[in-house]
Design an enzyme around this catalytic site. Structure first.
Site, short mmCIF file in Angstrom:
data_model
loop_
_atom_site.label_atom_id
_atom_site.label_comp_id
_atom_site.label_asym_id
_atom_site.label_seq_id
_atom_site.Cartn_x
_atom_site.Cartn_y
_atom_site.Cartn_z
N ASN A 95 50.34 16.38 -0.14
CA ASN A 95 49.93 16.85 1.18
C ASN A 95 50.47 15.93 2.27
O ASN A 95 49.78 15.62 3.23
CB ASN A 95 48.39 16.91 1.25
CG ASN A 95 47.91 17.72 2.44
OD1 ASN A 95 48.53 18.74 2.80
ND2 ASN A 95 46.84 17.30 3.07
N ASP B 221 51.53 9.52 -8.84
CA ASP B 221 50.17 10.05 -8.85
C ASP B 221 49.20 8.97 -9.30
O ASP B 221 49.42 8.36 -10.36
CB ASP B 221 50.13 11.25 -9.81
CG ASP B 221 48.91 12.10 -9.57
OD1 ASP B 221 47.79 11.53 -9.55
OD2 ASP B 221 49.07 13.31 -9.38
N PHE C 123 42.94 6.33 -0.12
CA PHE C 123 42.84 7.61 0.60
C PHE C 123 43.18 8.79 -0.30
O PHE C 123 43.06 9.94 0.13
CB PHE C 123 43.89 7.66 1.73
CG PHE C 123 43.82 6.57 2.75
CD1 PHE C 123 42.93 6.65 3.81
CD2 PHE C 123 44.67 5.47 2.69
CE1 PHE C 123 42.88 5.66 4.78
CE2 PHE C 123 44.63 4.46 3.64
CZ PHE C 123 43.73 4.56 4.69
N LYS D 59 41.14 17.39 -0.07
CA LYS D 59 40.06 17.34 0.92
C LYS D 59 39.62 18.69 1.50
O LYS D 59 38.89 18.71 2.48
CB LYS D 59 40.47 16.40 2.06
CG LYS D 59 41.73 16.87 2.79
CD LYS D 59 41.92 16.14 4.10
CE LYS D 59 43.12 16.68 4.85
NZ LYS D 59 43.31 16.14 6.17
N SER E 98 33.08 10.10 3.04
CA SER E 98 32.98 11.11 4.10
C SER E 98 31.51 11.34 4.46
O SER E 98 30.62 11.18 3.61
CB SER E 98 33.58 12.42 3.57
OG SER E 98 33.24 13.49 4.41
N TYR F 35 33.96 19.23 -3.38
CA TYR F 35 34.60 18.14 -2.64
C TYR F 35 33.58 17.05 -2.31
O TYR F 35 33.81 15.86 -2.54
CB TYR F 35 35.24 18.67 -1.35
CG TYR F 35 35.64 17.58 -0.39
CD1 TYR F 35 36.71 16.73 -0.67
CD2 TYR F 35 34.93 17.36 0.80
CE1 TYR F 35 37.06 15.70 0.20
CE2 TYR F 35 35.28 16.33 1.68
CZ TYR F 35 36.34 15.51 1.38
OH TYR F 35 36.68 14.48 2.23
N LYS G 146 33.09 12.84 -3.61
CA LYS G 146 32.88 11.64 -2.79
C LYS G 146 31.61 10.91 -3.24
O LYS G 146 31.59 9.69 -3.37
CB LYS G 146 32.79 12.00 -1.30
CG LYS G 146 34.10 12.53 -0.72
CD LYS G 146 35.22 11.53 -0.81
CE LYS G 146 36.53 12.02 -0.24
NZ LYS G 146 37.67 11.16 -0.55
N ASN H 196 41.89 24.49 8.69
CA ASN H 196 40.45 24.78 8.53
C ASN H 196 39.65 24.08 9.60
O ASN H 196 38.60 24.56 9.99
CB ASN H 196 39.95 24.22 7.18
CG ASN H 196 40.57 24.94 6.02
OD1 ASN H 196 40.58 26.16 5.99
ND2 ASN H 196 41.10 24.18 5.07
N ASP I 117 28.18 25.63 6.98
CA ASP I 117 28.16 24.73 8.13
C ASP I 117 26.72 24.36 8.51
O ASP I 117 25.82 25.18 8.39
CB ASP I 117 28.82 25.39 9.36
CG ASP I 117 30.32 25.18 9.38
OD1 ASP I 117 30.84 24.51 8.48
OD2 ASP I 117 30.97 25.72 10.31
#
Ligand code: NAD
Ligand code: UD1
Length: 337
Positions: free
Chosen positions: A35, A58, A80, A84, A124, A148, A152, A197, A294
């Protein structure tokens, strides 16, 4: 001090690389370029006049990761390297668990083999799940609402457990809120693949005419203007937070989590209005139903980072909007990867 940035060719990694180089650290990047474009790092080199070694590979591949450590012998790692996209993680959970967890475990293991004990991890605000106690303090119990988020939470747990059994380790878990914007030069920035997104890259593509209008996901939340509120922070402030975390880790053992946010919540309409004002543009929008998953409001209590890391976000929303558009305007096709 030499820092390995795993996933360092991406959005936050490239800005952090710039910041570290400017402060005199040596930087090596290991990225599978899934990405990201190597062009981001070429630009960082141009901007700083310093070299960034890019190792394409990788972090789930232990043999390749060992090669990178053997070649560069880093003193610290900033991790990082992760997938995501929340929606994609719901559709492909195994892909997310495999990539994000194995990368964390592999880095952690290879670091030990090479006596590299400082790790800064990209966590996150998503670890707080549906928590409603605002502002969010690091002590709020974590809980995921999608794969996701669980990657984390689980990565944090793995790092906490490892630090408990090995007192040579220094792990800093950085819980980012909503990073937006770009370096003020407009030479590096966020380059999403496909239709974005997230709010700010979407607005930028509306501003550039690539997308017709912004969909405002719900105006019936219990917020000041009915639209969702988030804690947006400038990506350069976030990058500086990593430098502060490295410095903190040098003389603190164990694993410690920190919120990196501004402590201020802005609504979707605040972002639209500030973007219009900062850039003298109009952003057409339509209110549509809420996006599933959300929450109404999410913002940080950043006091722990201020007190222990000596870090505080400095750039305001106007600057974030100006810099996001400056990048988009100068690079309408991103890095053209
Ligand atoms: P990004 O996709 O731009 O950067 C991640 C980089 O990791 C990419 O360059 C990708 O190619 C690389 N990568 C992924 N898996 C890899 C692997 N197995 N081996 C090697 N490289 C790999 O994303 P970003 O926005 O810069 O985010 C960086 C980190 O911060 C991610 O872990 C993300 O989950 C986390 N995070 C991001 C945000 C955000 O809003 N951008 C918010 C909170 C947390
Ligand atoms: C998203 C991720 C979250 C991640 C965070 C930072 C989801 C569900 N959550 O959070 O896991 O940690 O990014 O990368 O993807 N909005 C619109 N129209 C749009 C896009 C967004 O109105 O086209 C609204 C959203 O409803 C929200 C706000 O803008 O209120 C911010 O959205 P976004 O940028 O996607 O970030 P988060 O949802 O906070």
């Amino acid at each position: 001090m030499k820092i390995l940035l795993a996933g360092g060719a991406g959005y936050i990694g490239s800005h952090t690389a710039l910041c570290l180089l400017e402060k005199g650290y040596d930087v090596v990047v290991m990225d599978n370029l899934l990405n990201a474009s190597p062009e981001a790092l070429r630009r960082v080199e141009k901007m700083t006049g310093k070299q960034v070694a890019l190792e394409v590979g990788d972090c789930c591949d232990i043999a390749r990761t060992r090669e990178v450590f053997a070649a560069h012998k880093p003193d610290a790692v900033i991790h990082f390297a992760g997938l995501k996209a929340v929606g994609e993680s719901v559709a492909k959970p195994l892909y997310y668990y495999q990539n994000n967890l194995i990368a964390t475990m592999t880095l952690c293991q290879v670091m030990k083999e090479y006596d590299c004990n400082i790790l800064v991890f990209s966590s996150s605000a998503t670890v707080y799940g549906l928590a409603t106690e605002m502002p969010l303090r690091e002590t709020v119990p974590t809980g995921g609402t999608n794969p996701y988020a669980w990657t984390k939470i689980m990565s944090e747990q793995i790092l906490q457990d490892v630090a408990k059994t090995d007192d040579s380790r220094s792990f800093v878990l950085l819980r980012y809120f909503n990073p937006i914007g770009a370096h003020e030069s407009g030479h590096i920035g966020e380059d999403p693949t496909g239709i974005p997104n997230n709010l700010m890259p979407y607005i930028c593509q509306v501003a550039s005419g690539k997308l017709d209008y912004l969909r405002v996901f719900g105006d019936d939340y219990p917020t000041r203007d009915g639209t969702g509120e988030r804690d947006y922070l400038h990506v350069m402030d976030l990058a500086e937070g990593h430098v502060a975390a490295i410095e903190y880790a040098k003389d603190h053992k164990g694993a410690e989590a920190f919120n990196l946010g501004t402590g201020t919540a802005y609504s979707v309409m605040d972002i639209v209005k500030n973007f219009e004002k900062a850039n003298d543009l109009t952003i057409p929008y339509q209110v549509t139903p809420r996006r599933p998953g959300d929450i109404a409001v999410c913002y940080a209590d950043p006091s722990k980072a201020r007190e222990l890391l000596g870090w505080e976000a400095k750039r305001d929303l106007y600057t974030m909007c100006r810099d996001a558009w400056n990048w988009q305007k100068q690079n309408p096709r991103g890095y053209e990867k």
